[in-house]
Write an enzyme that holds these catalytic residues in place. Structure first.
Site, mmCIF file in Angstrom:
data_model
loop_
_atom_site.group_PDB
_atom_site.id
_atom_site.type_symbol
_atom_site.label_atom_id
_atom_site.label_comp_id
_atom_site.label_asym_id
_atom_site.label_seq_id
_atom_site.Cartn_x
_atom_site.Cartn_y
_atom_site.Cartn_z
ATOM 1 N N ALA A 33 0.846 -1.201 0.000
ATOM 2 C CA ALA A 33 0.000 0.000 0.000
ATOM 3 C C ALA A 33 0.876 1.243 0.000
ATOM 4 O O ALA A 33 2.086 1.152 -0.233
ATOM 5 C CB ALA A 33 -0.937 -0.019 1.202
ATOM 6 N N ASN A 34 0.295 2.416 0.220
ATOM 7 C CA ASN A 34 1.056 3.660 0.302
ATOM 8 C C ASN A 34 0.380 4.604 1.290
ATOM 9 O O ASN A 34 -0.643 4.259 1.877
ATOM 10 C CB ASN A 34 1.208 4.282 -1.088
ATOM 11 C CG ASN A 34 -0.139 4.620 -1.694
ATOM 12 O OD1 ASN A 34 -0.871 5.457 -1.172
ATOM 13 N ND2 ASN A 34 -0.496 3.952 -2.790
ATOM 14 N N ARG A 35 0.941 5.779 1.467
ATOM 15 C CA ARG A 35 0.508 6.682 2.538
ATOM 16 C C ARG A 35 -0.681 7.564 2.177
ATOM 17 O O ARG A 35 -1.004 8.489 2.919
ATOM 18 C CB ARG A 35 1.672 7.583 2.955
ATOM 19 C CG ARG A 35 2.828 6.827 3.568
ATOM 20 C CD ARG A 35 3.878 7.804 4.093
ATOM 21 N NE ARG A 35 5.088 7.118 4.496
ATOM 22 C CZ ARG A 35 5.212 6.486 5.670
ATOM 23 N NH1 ARG A 35 4.213 6.477 6.533
ATOM 24 N NH2 ARG A 35 6.346 5.872 5.970
ATOM 25 N N ALA A 99 -4.017 7.391 -5.238
ATOM 26 C CA ALA A 99 -2.606 7.010 -5.305
ATOM 27 C C ALA A 99 -2.577 5.510 -5.598
ATOM 28 O O ALA A 99 -2.491 4.680 -4.689
ATOM 29 C CB ALA A 99 -1.906 7.336 -4.001
#
Ligand code: CTP
Ligand code: CA
Length: 231
Positions: A33-35, A99
């Site tokens: 995943a990402n922020r 994102a």
């Protein structure tokens, strides 16, 4: 005599928004995943709804409440997000604020991977579909306005202008996601944003503002570009 639609300036329009991160499964309990918090995408969906649009919000996993008066489509992976976006078309405007994970695990393990006393397993990656480019390059049923974001840590305007051309979208909102961006705490997860608004005509630096204000400024540009809806 022209008849104009009553209500807000986007009444009668369908606005599609993507938001949040995606989760790419490695095994049944692990993911990449990402922020991304989803704050900017959710703020855009909310602002479009306040302007009277019918809004479809395709969102990856976020902890935010659903914005009022939007049709929510919850997804996990990039492939799910692309399918939900295609299913939601046609739209007058599509805004890709998610994102999206660029890569996913090449092979999703069907069972939880175990340590078994061996060396760590290699993690082979494969590229995800580019949702924005797929929709922007459609020949039939392309939304009139296709808008992307660009997260950059250097050469923000130049990299984002190249991205706009490569992906075939009309506009890009570019932001500096480096630790040196000047936004306290950073753009990702924060409540403020500082964007460069890029079109085929050039770049405008918008002042630092809340994500809600950036959303409202974007909606105002969309209203001006679409013009009044004739009925
Ligand atoms: N995007 C998308 N699908 C992907 C990757 C990105 O729809 N698989 C969209 C994002 O929602 C954003 C825009 O493309 O609107 C640009 O995303 P960004 O990550 O900045 O660009 P990339 O093309 O992925 O390039 P890179 O991360 O290598 O800079
Ligand atoms: Ca990317």
């Amino acid at each position: 005599e022209r008849m104009l639609a009553a209500g807000g300036p986007l009444t009668g329009r369908h606005v599609l928004v993507t938001s949040g991160p995606t989760h790419e499964p490695i095994d049944p309990v692990r993911y990449i995943a990402n922020r991304s918090s989803g704050k900017q995408g959710h703020a855009i969906a909310a602002a479009a709804a306040r302007a009277g649009a019918r809004v479809t919000l395709v969102s990856g996993p976020v902890t935010l409440p659903d914005p009022p008066d939007v049709d929510m489509r919850r997804v996990e992976s990039a492939r799910d997000m692309l399918a939900a976006v295609e299913a939601a078309l046609p739209a007058d405007v599509a805004i890709f604020a998610a994102a999206v994970a660029d890569w996913r695990a090449a092979d999703e393990a069907p069972e939880k991977m175990k340590k078994d006393g061996n060396a760590p397993p290699p993690l082979a990656l494969t590229e995800n579909p580019d949702i924005l480019a797929t929709i922007a390059h459609r020949t039939g049923g392309r939304p009139r306005l296709v808008i992307g974001f660009a997260a950059e840590t250097q050469n923000v305007v130049a990299y984002a202008q190249a991205k706009r051309a490569r992906k075939g979208c009309d506009w890009i909102l570019a932001n500096d996601v480096s630790a040196q961006s000047g936004i306290p705490g950073g753009v990702m997860g924060g409540d403020t944003n500082e964007v460069h608004f890029l079109t085929a005509e050039g770049a405008e630096a918008w002042p630092p503002a809340s994500k809600t204000e950036v959303a409202e400024q974007l909606i105002a540009r969309i209203v001006a570009a679409l013009g009044p809806l004739e009925i």
